[in-house]
Write an enzyme that holds these catalytic residues in place. Structure first.
Site, mmCIF file in Angstrom:
data_model
loop_
_atom_site.group_PDB
_atom_site.id
_atom_site.type_symbol
_atom_site.label_atom_id
_atom_site.label_comp_id
_atom_site.label_asym_id
_atom_site.label_seq_id
_atom_site.Cartn_x
_atom_site.Cartn_y
_atom_site.Cartn_z
ATOM 1 C CB SER A 59 -11.411 25.373 34.038
ATOM 2 O OG SER A 59 -11.783 25.134 32.702
ATOM 3 C CG HIS A 60 -15.619 23.796 33.573
ATOM 4 N ND1 HIS A 60 -14.347 23.297 33.529
ATOM 5 C CD2 HIS A 60 -16.380 22.830 34.147
ATOM 6 C CE1 HIS A 60 -14.321 22.084 34.044
ATOM 7 N NE2 HIS A 60 -15.546 21.781 34.434
ATOM 8 C CG ASP A 109 -13.650 27.435 29.828
ATOM 9 O OD1 ASP A 109 -13.038 28.050 28.930
ATOM 10 O OD2 ASP A 109 -13.105 26.574 30.538
ATOM 11 N NE ARG A 147 -9.768 23.161 37.761
ATOM 12 C CZ ARG A 147 -10.378 22.864 36.623
ATOM 13 N NH1 ARG A 147 -11.555 22.279 36.639
ATOM 14 N NH2 ARG A 147 -9.815 23.152 35.464
ATOM 15 C CE LYS A 192 -3.687 24.431 33.091
ATOM 16 N NZ LYS A 192 -4.448 24.031 31.885
ATOM 17 C CD GLU A 210 -10.721 17.680 26.884
ATOM 18 O OE1 GLU A 210 -9.946 16.756 27.177
ATOM 19 O OE2 GLU A 210 -10.874 18.692 27.585
ATOM 20 C CD GLU A 211 -16.526 14.546 27.263
ATOM 21 O OE1 GLU A 211 -17.600 15.155 27.357
ATOM 22 O OE2 GLU A 211 -15.699 14.501 28.179
ATOM 23 C CB SER A 212 -15.186 18.126 28.486
ATOM 24 O OG SER A 212 -13.794 18.071 28.290
ATOM 25 C CB THR A 220 -7.381 16.088 34.870
ATOM 26 O OG1 THR A 220 -8.562 16.790 35.267
ATOM 27 C CG2 THR A 220 -7.600 14.612 35.128
ATOM 28 C CB THR A 227 -10.471 12.526 30.448
ATOM 29 O OG1 THR A 227 -11.479 11.814 29.736
ATOM 30 C CG2 THR A 227 -10.935 13.950 30.694
ATOM 31 C CG ASP A 235 -9.490 25.533 28.831
ATOM 32 O OD1 ASP A 235 -10.676 25.779 29.132
ATOM 33 O OD2 ASP A 235 -8.745 24.840 29.558
ATOM 34 N NE ARG A 236 -13.923 22.527 30.010
ATOM 35 C CZ ARG A 236 -14.550 21.568 30.676
ATOM 36 N NH1 ARG A 236 -15.867 21.463 30.599
ATOM 37 N NH2 ARG A 236 -13.878 20.714 31.420
ATOM 38 C CG ASP A 278 -9.366 28.220 31.684
ATOM 39 O OD1 ASP A 278 -10.476 27.823 31.287
ATOM 40 O OD2 ASP A 278 -8.374 27.476 31.769
ATOM 41 C CE LYS A 333 -10.195 22.022 28.093
ATOM 42 N NZ LYS A 333 -9.309 21.163 28.885
#
Length: 543
Positions: A113-114, A277, A22, A126, A363-365, A18, A344, A281-282, A279, A376
């Site tokens: 990411s995270h 996080d 990774r 990515k 999104e919830e994450s 997604t 997702t 985006d969170r 990168d 995001k």
């Protein structure tokens, strides 16, 4: 310039998930041609000759070496221009900003990411397309097909390129432009949000603690919060990007951002705590002794759009991932917005954004964003919250509780079971799928299952179909239980279990989430046989 065609053997395990490809860092570092094959597959898929790309990463271990390899391969494959962040740094949202600003043909982001960094951590690649967003499945599938048939890759034989200063360098027909990774992003934020109001908030003594977790957002946060908005020096902590994130886990949640959580639940807590996080985006947002659930957060952003400069003209629509609580749907129904439910993965919002169907999505994450880019955006979310606080004069807890009184509360939690043996996790999901038809009518304590399905999605714009996106179990009182296997890990499998229950009675809205959902949490474990299949008696992470 000497261009070398290096013979290689295809790999069978380079299917992007997604959020790209990774793996453990050592796989990229120590497996001959592993990185080079995947990059050549991207270049072959998009026919990179004559194209302009944006390139950067979150600064994690092996970023510097990988960036040099990619630049040399881009030169060998005759890319027209590569725009790269100074010292190779770029947050994921900033890459999307630059792709859209310069009308580039796409971008490559080096990040997991995270996920943890360092030589024993994770690494990722990515590809984002020309709209600035993650490549859709049609593109990632094409990249995967290329990885399976490569026989050689191209690379320029040359010294490393100095990325420490801004400027333009030419190598053959390829232009390498090193740019400030922060300024364009910060300028866009100043257009979207009322910086004058937020600056006034800080002048009145409002205290923010922003934890960059030694990841990429440190320089962005210092420029925006401390320089442009006038927050006191020291507002940004752990603000220097480090290859191993200084030993921190760059995932902004209640488990991994423990230092911030402890400070925000202390008697002398700041007014607001926030983190992003690896990168950028969170996001995580906290008030004094108060955690904002990400599902609530995107609903509250949508409910308060009139207060925010860049959105007060109205929202075209909103969207959430299937696993995210339906709090956003409730706002949309009362406000009269169209709302969409997607699988997702941020890429599924892209076609809706491009078609002008939605303005906000989340999104919830711990992810939220809008039509300003196609990713995001952690700092964007935090600035949106600051804008709301500046305009209302209320605390974070007051804003959230008022929202619950108006729209009702969606009690919601996610339980992650990490590092499960892959076959065990697959067995659990396969067992649920076999039992889908028999679940409706099942009585579990005071709850009855009314229906269950394996979520499938047909994109309303592209008409592409996406299957097997998670098992949904609906109960008679309209509560939900969802089971998914995550696609963002690099070792074993992660089972995510999502549990949601709606409460309109204001007198019952102050319950602790885990207590309010206690019965449903047990039912979720019983339905799936989590302990039996995984051998785990408790989740690794609860959010």
């Amino acid at each position: 310039m000497d261009i070398k065609l290096v013979p290689t053997t295809a790999f069978e395990d380079q299917k992007p998930g997604t959020s790209g490809l990774r793996k453990k860092t050592k796989i990229f570092m120590e497996t001959p041609n592993y990185l080079e094959n995947f990059i050549q597959a991207i270049f072959n898929t998009i026919n990179v000759k004559g194209k302009t790309l944006v390139l950067g990463g979150d600064g994690r271990f092996y970023n510097k070496e990988a960036l040099q390899i990619i630049l040399k391969m881009a030169i060998a494959n005759e890319a027209q221009e590569i725009k790269i962040g100074q010292n190779g740094l770029f947050s994921t949202p900033a890459v999307s900003v630059e792709i859209r600003k310069f009308q580039a043909d796409g971008g490559i982001i080096l990040s997991a990411s995270h996920n943890p960094g360092g030589i024993k951590g994770d690494f990722g690649i990515k590809f984002n397309t020309a709209n600035g967003g993650p490549a859709p499945e049609s593109v990632t599938n094409a990249i995967f097909e290329q990885t399976k048939k490569l026989t050689f890759y191209k690379i320029a034989q040359m010294s490393d390129i100095d990325l420490s200063y801004e400027g333009v360098q030419f190598f053959g027909d390829t232009k390498i432009t090193v740019i400030n990774p922060v300024s364009d992003y910060a300028d866009l934020m100043e257009i979207l949000f009322d910086f004058e109001a937020i600056r006034s908030l800080f002048q009145k003594g409002f205290k923010l603690r922003y934890d960059a977790l030694n990841a990429v957002t440190g320089p962005y946060a210092k420029e925006i919060f401390e320089e442009r908005l006038g927050a006191f020096t020291g507002t940004v902590v752990h603000g220097e990007p480090k290859e191993d994130f200084g030993g921190l886990h760059p995932d902004p949640n209640l488990t991994y951002a423990k230092e911030l959580v402890d400070i925000m639940y202390a008697p002398d807590a700041p007014d607001m705590g926030a983190a992003s996080d690896g990168d950028g985006d969170r996001n995580m947002v906290l008030g004094s002794s108060f955690f904002v659930n990400p599902s609530d957060s995107i609903a509250i952003l949508a409910a308060n759009y009139e207060l925010v400069k860049g959105y007060k003209q109205g929202l075209r629509g909103v969207a959430r991932s299937m696993a995210t609580s339906r709090a956003l749907d409730t706002v949309a129904d009362k406000k009269g917005f169209a709302h969409y439910e997607t699988p997702t993965g941020w890429k599924f919002f892209g076609s809706l954004l491009d078609a002008g169907k939605i303005t906000l999505c989340g999104e919830e994450s711990f992810g939220a964003g809008s039509s300003h880019i196609r990713e995001k955006d952690g700092l964007w979310s935090i600035l949106y919250w600051l804008n709301i606080l500046a305009k209302t004069g209320k605390s974070i807890e007051e804003v959230v509780r008022e929202h619950w009184r108006t729209y009702g509360r969606h009690f919601y939690t996610r339980h992650d079971y990490e590092g499960i043996e892959t076959e065990r996790a697959k067995g659990l999901m396969d067992n649920l799928k076999r039992r889908l038809a028999s679940l409706p009518g099942m009585q579990l304590s005071d709850y009855e299952i009314t229906w269950a399905d394996d979520f499938a999605y047909t994109d309303p714009i592209t008409r592409e179909m996406t299957l097997d996106q998670g098992i949904r179990v609906f109960l008679k009182d309209n509560s939900r239980i969802i089971y998914r296997l995550s696609g963002t890990g690099t070792q074993g499998a992660t089972l995510r279990v999502y549990i949601e229950k709606y409460e309109s009675d204001v007198s019952k809205q102050s319950q602790d989430t885990q207590k309010a959902l206690k019965d449903l949490i047990k039912i979720a474990g019983d339905i799936a046989g989590i302990s039996a299949f995984t051998g785990m008696t408790a989740p690794t992470v609860i959010t």
